[in-house]
Design a protein around this motif. Structure first.
Motif, PDB file in Angstrom:
ATOM      1  N   GLU A 170       0.751  -1.223  -0.101  1.00  0.00           N
ATOM      2  CA  GLU A 170      -0.066   0.165  -0.010  1.00  0.00           C
ATOM      3  C   GLU A 170       0.826   1.151   0.201  1.00  0.00           C
ATOM      4  O   GLU A 170       0.405   2.382  -0.487  1.00  0.00           O
ATOM      5  CB  GLU A 170      -0.939   0.163   1.230  1.00  0.00           C
ATOM      6  N   TYR A 171       2.286   1.151   0.226  1.00  0.00           N
ATOM      7  CA  TYR A 171       3.057   2.363   0.378  1.00  0.00           C
ATOM      8  C   TYR A 171       3.598   2.552  -0.979  1.00  0.00           C
ATOM      9  O   TYR A 171       4.645   3.561  -0.925  1.00  0.00           O
ATOM     10  CB  TYR A 171       4.148   2.184   1.406  1.00  0.00           C
ATOM     11  N   PHE A 172       3.374   1.435  -1.977  1.00  0.00           N
ATOM     12  CA  PHE A 172       4.348   1.709  -3.263  1.00  0.00           C
ATOM     13  C   PHE A 172       4.417   3.242  -3.885  1.00  0.00           C
ATOM     14  O   PHE A 172       5.343   3.679  -4.300  1.00  0.00           O
ATOM     15  CB  PHE A 172       4.127   0.573  -4.077  1.00  0.00           C
ATOM     16  N   ASP A 173       3.304   3.617  -3.886  1.00  0.00           N
ATOM     17  CA  ASP A 173       3.035   4.884  -4.601  1.00  0.00           C
ATOM     18  C   ASP A 173       3.853   5.885  -4.177  1.00  0.00           C
ATOM     19  O   ASP A 173       4.202   6.926  -4.836  1.00  0.00           O
ATOM     20  CB  ASP A 173       1.539   5.302  -4.802  1.00  0.00           C
ATOM     21  N   THR A 174       4.027   6.003  -2.843  1.00  0.00           N
ATOM     22  CA  THR A 174       4.836   7.084  -2.329  1.00  0.00           C
ATOM     23  C   THR A 174       6.237   6.751  -1.873  1.00  0.00           C
ATOM     24  O   THR A 174       7.255   7.426  -2.025  1.00  0.00           O
ATOM     25  CB  THR A 174       4.138   7.412  -0.916  1.00  0.00           C
ATOM     26  N   LEU A 175       6.436   5.522  -1.341  1.00  0.00           N
ATOM     27  CA  LEU A 175       7.815   4.970  -0.991  1.00  0.00           C
ATOM     28  C   LEU A 175       8.366   3.777  -1.904  1.00  0.00           C
ATOM     29  O   LEU A 175       9.638   3.620  -1.490  1.00  0.00           O
ATOM     30  CB  LEU A 175       7.756   4.432   0.296  1.00  0.00           C
ATOM     31  N   GLY A 176       7.735   3.482  -2.797  1.00  0.00           N
ATOM     32  CA  GLY A 176       8.310   2.432  -3.745  1.00  0.00           C
ATOM     33  C   GLY A 176       8.624   1.083  -2.911  1.00  0.00           C
ATOM     34  O   GLY A 176       7.674   0.793  -2.073  1.00  0.00           O
ATOM     35  N   THR A 177       9.441   0.668  -2.812  1.00  0.00           N
ATOM     36  CA  THR A 177       9.971  -0.649  -1.913  1.00  0.00           C
ATOM     37  C   THR A 177      10.608  -0.052  -0.788  1.00  0.00           C
ATOM     38  O   THR A 177      11.265  -1.303   0.050  1.00  0.00           O
ATOM     39  CB  THR A 177      10.673  -1.724  -3.041  1.00  0.00           C
ATOM     40  N   ASP A 178      11.089   1.293  -0.509  1.00  0.00           N
ATOM     41  CA  ASP A 178      11.775   1.625   0.551  1.00  0.00           C
ATOM     42  C   ASP A 178      10.689   1.651   1.442  1.00  0.00           C
ATOM     43  O   ASP A 178      10.645   2.831   2.132  1.00  0.00           O
ATOM     44  CB  ASP A 178      12.528   2.886   0.132  1.00  0.00           C
ATOM     45  N   VAL A 179      10.401   0.611   2.321  1.00  0.00           N
ATOM     46  CA  VAL A 179       9.070   0.633   3.216  1.00  0.00           C
ATOM     47  C   VAL A 179      10.214  -0.119   4.456  1.00  0.00           C
ATOM     48  O   VAL A 179      10.589  -1.230   4.406  1.00  0.00           O
ATOM     49  CB  VAL A 179       8.056  -0.263   2.951  1.00  0.00           C
ATOM     50  N   PRO A 180       9.686   0.734   5.642  1.00  0.00           N
ATOM     51  CA  PRO A 180      10.446   0.263   6.730  1.00  0.00           C
ATOM     52  C   PRO A 180      10.109  -1.298   7.072  1.00  0.00           C
ATOM     53  O   PRO A 180       8.811  -1.496   6.974  1.00  0.00           O
ATOM     54  CB  PRO A 180       9.796   1.066   8.065  1.00  0.00           C
ATOM     55  N   ARG A 181      10.849  -2.190   7.535  1.00  0.00           N
ATOM     56  CA  ARG A 181      10.704  -3.408   7.631  1.00  0.00           C
ATOM     57  C   ARG A 181       9.552  -3.399   8.638  1.00  0.00           C
ATOM     58  O   ARG A 181       8.581  -4.598   8.345  1.00  0.00           O
ATOM     59  CB  ARG A 181      11.817  -4.293   8.439  1.00  0.00           C
ATOM     60  N   GLN A 182       9.170  -2.904   9.813  1.00  0.00           N
ATOM     61  CA  GLN A 182       8.181  -2.936  10.685  1.00  0.00           C
ATOM     62  C   GLN A 182       6.797  -2.794  10.109  1.00  0.00           C
ATOM     63  O   GLN A 182       5.742  -3.315  10.665  1.00  0.00           O
ATOM     64  CB  GLN A 182       8.450  -1.852  11.718  1.00  0.00           C
ATOM     65  N   LYS A 183       6.533  -2.141   8.950  1.00  0.00           N
ATOM     66  CA  LYS A 183       5.522  -1.999   8.096  1.00  0.00           C
ATOM     67  C   LYS A 183       5.029  -3.055   7.382  1.00  0.00           C
ATOM     68  O   LYS A 183       3.820  -3.222   6.879  1.00  0.00           O
ATOM     69  CB  LYS A 183       5.530  -0.462   7.486  1.00  0.00           C
ATOM     70  N   LEU A 184       6.060  -3.894   7.138  1.00  0.00           N
ATOM     71  CA  LEU A 184       5.733  -5.068   6.014  1.00  0.00           C
ATOM     72  C   LEU A 184       5.122  -6.217   6.574  1.00  0.00           C
ATOM     73  O   LEU A 184       5.231  -6.475   7.877  1.00  0.00           O
ATOM     74  CB  LEU A 184       7.079  -5.358   5.263  1.00  0.00           C
TER      75      LEU A 184
END
Length: 248
Positions: A170-184
């Motif tokens: 759900e974060y891809f449009d803003t963060l791409g794949t640079d999502v904090p591990r805790q949110k995955l």
């Protein structure tokens, strides 16, 4: 729900004669024994297997397996032991064989690959308990694959080199794949330590059903024998966790 004692469980150790990474892999020496011997002896120490057979197409492997107490009631047909043969083929062959020749029909089949010699009898029994207690269709052993994260992986979509995320979040449009591990989402890698499934599913040509469960193996015991380096790693793991003594 039936108890453990009412459920009939067949273990199967698949051991083809052909192997590419390590020639004659299933009977190569590991910590003073043929590789397959570790799985055979661990299976014998599990409490909840009613029977365990080795399915092989190879006479030498069959002889070695029998020396370590294995039940090798047949030689697997060659067409079920090719590089491109599926697991369900030899599993169906085994349950058909015991039904025809031993008049025995197990409820659960548990596959134990010789290439995972760092499993324990408790790993086997724990998977069977999940099958029974949770009325599971299938159980697979899994491991935390960190640091390799599928939510940070990409796949190419054309010859120009364009990519898309393998598993967009759900974060891809803003963060791409640079999502904090805790949110995955929490994720696990399937491994071959123990695999259990209902025989009724195998009879339908299926290896898994909708009630699929997992059993987590500690990462420090993870090994899958495919190279000589893996053999060395397996021996180190077995020494560190005193696993070779469980099969002496």
């Amino acid at each position: 729900m039936r108890s453990e004692k009412e459920v009939k469980v067949l273990g199967i150790v698949p051991a083809r004669g052909g192997s590419k990474g390590i020639p004659r892999k299933n009977i190569i020496d590991l910590a003073g024994k043929p590789l397959i011997a570790h799985t055979i002896q661990t299976a014998h120490q599990a409490s909840l297997l009613d029977a365990c057979i080795v399915s092989t197409d190879d006479i030498e492997i069959a002889d070695v397996a029998r020396k370590f107490g294995a039940d090798v009631p047949f030689l697997r047909p060659a067409e079920l032991a090719q590089d491109n043969s599926t697991d369900i083929g030899f599993m169906q062959h085994a349950i058909d064989w015991v039904a025809e020749h031993r008049q025995w029909k197990p409820d659960i089949l548990v596959m134990l690959q010789p290439t995972s010699p760092t499993r324990t009898p408790d790993d086997i029994d724990s998977v069977i308990r999940i099958m029974v207690d949770k009325n599971a269709d299938s159980v697979r052993t899994v491991v935390d694959p960190s640091p390799h994260n599928p939510f940070k992986m990409w796949t190419f979509i054309d010859d120009e080199g364009r990519m898309k995320p393998l598993l967009p979040t759900e974060y891809f449009d803003t963060l791409g794949t640079d999502v904090p591990r805790q949110k995955l989402p929490k994720y696990f890698l399937q491994i071959g330590f123990v695999y259990a499934t209902r025989v009724s599913l195998l009879r339908q040509g299926k290896v898994i059903g909708p009630r699929m469960f997992g059993y987590v193996i500690p990462r420090e015991r993870l090994v899958d024998i495919d190279s000589y380096e893996d053999l060395a790693r397996a021996e180190s793991i077995m020494a560190a966790h005193d696993l070779n003594s469980q099969t002496d």
